[in-house]
Design a protein around this motif. Structure first.
Motif, PDB file in Angstrom:
ATOM      1  N   ASP A 112     -35.402   0.011  13.615  1.00 25.72           N
ATOM      2  CA  ASP A 112     -36.102  -1.232  13.248  1.00 25.72           C
ATOM      3  C   ASP A 112     -35.638  -2.400  14.113  1.00 25.72           C
ATOM      4  OD1 ASP A 112     -37.610  -0.019  11.302  1.00 25.72           O
ATOM      5  OD2 ASP A 112     -36.396  -0.737   9.629  1.00 25.72           O
ATOM      6  N   LYS A 113     -34.346  -2.435  14.382  1.00 22.26           N
ATOM      7  CA  LYS A 113     -33.779  -3.537  15.159  1.00 22.26           C
ATOM      8  C   LYS A 113     -34.208  -3.478  16.621  1.00 22.26           C
ATOM      9  CE  LYS A 113     -29.276  -5.656  16.158  1.00 22.26           C
ATOM     10  NZ  LYS A 113     -27.823  -5.541  15.909  1.00 22.26           N
ATOM     11  N   TYR A 114     -34.270  -2.275  17.169  1.00 16.84           N
ATOM     12  CA  TYR A 114     -34.621  -2.090  18.584  1.00 16.84           C
ATOM     13  C   TYR A 114     -35.945  -1.330  18.674  1.00 16.84           C
ATOM     14  CZ  TYR A 114     -29.744  -3.334  19.337  1.00 16.84           C
ATOM     15  OH  TYR A 114     -28.534  -3.981  19.338  1.00 16.84           O
ATOM     16  N   THR A 115     -37.022  -1.986  18.318  1.00 16.43           N
ATOM     17  CA  THR A 115     -38.324  -1.330  18.318  1.00 16.43           C
ATOM     18  C   THR A 115     -38.720  -0.926  19.737  1.00 16.43           C
ATOM     19  OG1 THR A 115     -39.449  -3.454  18.481  1.00 16.43           O
ATOM     20  CG2 THR A 115     -39.131  -2.560  16.271  1.00 16.43           C
ATOM     21  N   ALA A 116     -39.436   0.176  19.817  1.00 15.41           N
ATOM     22  CA  ALA A 116     -39.899   0.697  21.098  1.00 15.41           C
ATOM     23  C   ALA A 116     -41.136   1.549  20.840  1.00 15.41           C
ATOM     24  CB  ALA A 116     -38.800   1.538  21.756  1.00 15.41           C
ATOM     25  N   SER A 117     -41.756   1.998  21.899  1.00 17.97           N
ATOM     26  CA  SER A 117     -42.906   2.879  21.755  1.00 17.97           C
ATOM     27  C   SER A 117     -42.459   4.199  21.120  1.00 17.97           C
ATOM     28  CB  SER A 117     -43.540   3.157  23.121  1.00 17.97           C
ATOM     29  OG  SER A 117     -42.667   3.975  23.900  1.00 17.97           O
ATOM     30  N   PHE A 118     -43.405   4.978  20.673  1.00 15.98           N
ATOM     31  CA  PHE A 118     -43.092   6.255  20.056  1.00 15.98           C
ATOM     32  C   PHE A 118     -42.280   7.136  21.002  1.00 15.98           C
ATOM     33  CE2 PHE A 118     -44.126  10.762  19.617  1.00 15.98           C
ATOM     34  CZ  PHE A 118     -43.625  11.002  18.352  1.00 15.98           C
ATOM     35  N   PHE A 119     -42.729   7.230  22.259  1.00 15.84           N
ATOM     36  CA  PHE A 119     -42.052   8.105  23.212  1.00 15.84           C
ATOM     37  C   PHE A 119     -40.651   7.602  23.548  1.00 15.84           C
ATOM     38  CE2 PHE A 119     -46.560   9.050  23.954  1.00 15.84           C
ATOM     39  CZ  PHE A 119     -46.524  10.403  23.626  1.00 15.84           C
ATOM     40  N   ALA A 120     -40.497   6.307  23.683  1.00 13.48           N
ATOM     41  CA  ALA A 120     -39.161   5.751  23.940  1.00 13.48           C
ATOM     42  C   ALA A 120     -38.243   5.995  22.750  1.00 13.48           C
ATOM     43  CB  ALA A 120     -39.249   4.267  24.265  1.00 13.48           C
ATOM     44  N   SER A 121     -38.777   5.843  21.546  1.00 13.08           N
ATOM     45  CA  SER A 121     -37.975   6.096  20.340  1.00 13.08           C
ATOM     46  C   SER A 121     -37.555   7.561  20.254  1.00 13.08           C
ATOM     47  CB  SER A 121     -38.761   5.714  19.089  1.00 13.08           C
ATOM     48  OG  SER A 121     -38.968   4.326  19.044  1.00 13.08           O
ATOM     49  N   ALA A 122     -38.476   8.460  20.576  1.00 16.69           N
ATOM     50  CA  ALA A 122     -38.157   9.888  20.541  1.00 16.69           C
ATOM     51  C   ALA A 122     -37.100  10.230  21.589  1.00 16.69           C
ATOM     52  CB  ALA A 122     -39.418  10.718  20.760  1.00 16.69           C
ATOM     53  N   TRP A 123     -37.209   9.646  22.770  1.00 13.69           N
ATOM     54  CA  TRP A 123     -36.239   9.896  23.832  1.00 13.69           C
ATOM     55  C   TRP A 123     -34.854   9.394  23.420  1.00 13.69           C
ATOM     56  CZ3 TRP A 123     -33.577   6.377  27.060  1.00 13.69           C
ATOM     57  CH2 TRP A 123     -32.874   6.969  28.097  1.00 13.69           C
ATOM     58  N   ARG A 124     -34.827   8.192  22.834  1.00 15.61           N
ATOM     59  CA  ARG A 124     -33.539   7.641  22.381  1.00 15.61           C
ATOM     60  C   ARG A 124     -32.946   8.498  21.271  1.00 15.61           C
ATOM     61  NH1 ARG A 124     -34.911   1.307  21.646  1.00 15.61           N
ATOM     62  NH2 ARG A 124     -35.687   2.208  19.735  1.00 15.61           N
ATOM     63  N   ALA A 125     -33.790   8.908  20.327  1.00 14.14           N
ATOM     64  CA  ALA A 125     -33.301   9.720  19.209  1.00 14.14           C
ATOM     65  C   ALA A 125     -32.689  11.017  19.719  1.00 14.14           C
ATOM     66  CB  ALA A 125     -34.425  10.006  18.227  1.00 14.14           C
ATOM     67  N   ASP A 126     -33.327  11.639  20.691  1.00 16.34           N
ATOM     68  CA  ASP A 126     -32.789  12.869  21.267  1.00 16.34           C
ATOM     69  C   ASP A 126     -31.420  12.605  21.898  1.00 16.34           C
ATOM     70  OD1 ASP A 126     -33.105  15.714  22.167  1.00 16.34           O
ATOM     71  OD2 ASP A 126     -32.969  14.729  24.129  1.00 16.34           O
ATOM     72  N   ARG A 127     -31.325  11.537  22.646  1.00 23.43           N
ATOM     73  CA  ARG A 127     -30.057  11.181  23.302  1.00 23.43           C
ATOM     74  C   ARG A 127     -28.974  10.883  22.267  1.00 23.43           C
ATOM     75  NH1 ARG A 127     -31.593   6.907  26.040  1.00 23.43           N
ATOM     76  NH2 ARG A 127     -30.469   5.339  24.895  1.00 23.43           N
ATOM     77  N   HIS A 128     -29.335  10.153  21.232  1.00 22.75           N
ATOM     78  CA  HIS A 128     -28.347   9.774  20.224  1.00 22.75           C
ATOM     79  C   HIS A 128     -27.908  10.959  19.378  1.00 22.75           C
ATOM     80  CE1 HIS A 128     -29.986   5.486  20.731  1.00 22.75           C
ATOM     81  NE2 HIS A 128     -28.941   5.681  21.496  1.00 22.75           N
ATOM     82  N   TRP A 129     -28.812  11.870  19.063  1.00 25.11           N
ATOM     83  CA  TRP A 129     -28.424  13.022  18.268  1.00 25.11           C
ATOM     84  C   TRP A 129     -27.515  13.938  19.078  1.00 25.11           C
ATOM     85  CZ3 TRP A 129     -29.870   9.867  15.064  1.00 25.11           C
ATOM     86  CH2 TRP A 129     -29.992  10.156  13.723  1.00 25.11           C
ATOM     87  N   LYS A 130     -27.661  13.927  20.399  1.00 26.18           N
ATOM     88  CA  LYS A 130     -26.724  14.671  21.248  1.00 26.18           C
ATOM     89  C   LYS A 130     -25.350  14.008  21.191  1.00 26.18           C
ATOM     90  CE  LYS A 130     -30.187  16.601  24.284  1.00 26.18           C
ATOM     91  NZ  LYS A 130     -30.895  16.488  25.559  1.00 26.18           N
ATOM     92  N   MET A 131     -25.315  12.692  21.095  1.00 21.26           N
ATOM     93  CA  MET A 131     -24.043  11.976  20.944  1.00 21.26           C
ATOM     94  C   MET A 131     -23.373  12.386  19.637  1.00 21.26           C
ATOM     95  SD  MET A 131     -25.192   8.145  22.162  1.00 21.26           S
ATOM     96  CE  MET A 131     -23.766   7.309  21.502  1.00 21.26           C
TER      97      MET A 131
END
Length: 133
Positions: A112-131
């Motif tokens: 919510d704080k760092y809104t982005a497009s769907f694809f950007a959000s999915a890419w970030r989520a993938d990166r963060h879940w790897k973290m």
């Protein structure tokens, strides 16, 4: 966003802003488990197997159902799943219900704080879940 998520993980999944939300969700699941009297169901007393197929963010439905099972002391004998359907049960076993719910609430607040497009959000989520792994 990366730094905030990494700091959250380093602090041990503690964040006051989302901890109360997570606790209220767990309490709601406990109340539902008491009200529905799942413990009286003889089928559930033997434990259950749970399949959480690869379902992306729909895993939150599974998380809600699991919270009620956990509150009702229904034993999950085996989990099966792929993608988030495999990762979320692992998080529940390793972190516990409250910490897992807190993690998802915190991550939702970050999105919510760092809104982005769907694809950007999915890419970030993938990166963060790897973290997280």
């Amino acid at each position: 966003m990366d730094i905030e998520f990494e700091d959250y993980l380093k602090k041990g999944l503690e964040d006051e802003s989302t901890a109360e939300i997570a606790l209220s969700l767990v309490r709601r699941a406990q109340e539902l488990a008491r009200r529905e009297k799942f413990s009286e169901n003889t089928f559930l007393k033997n434990g259950i197997d749970v399949v959480a197929s690869a379902c992306g963010f729909k895993i939150l439905y599974f998380l809600g159902v699991y919270m009620v099972f956990d509150a009702a002391n229904i034993e999950v004998k085996r989990f099966s799943g792929a993608s988030s359907g495999g990762m979320t049960p692992m998080e529940l076993v390793v972190l516990g219900t409250l910490n897992t719910v807190s993690l998802y609430c915190f991550y939702g607040a970050l999105q919510d704080k760092y809104t982005a497009s769907f694809f950007a959000s999915a890419w970030r989520a993938d990166r963060h879940w790897k973290m997280l792994a």
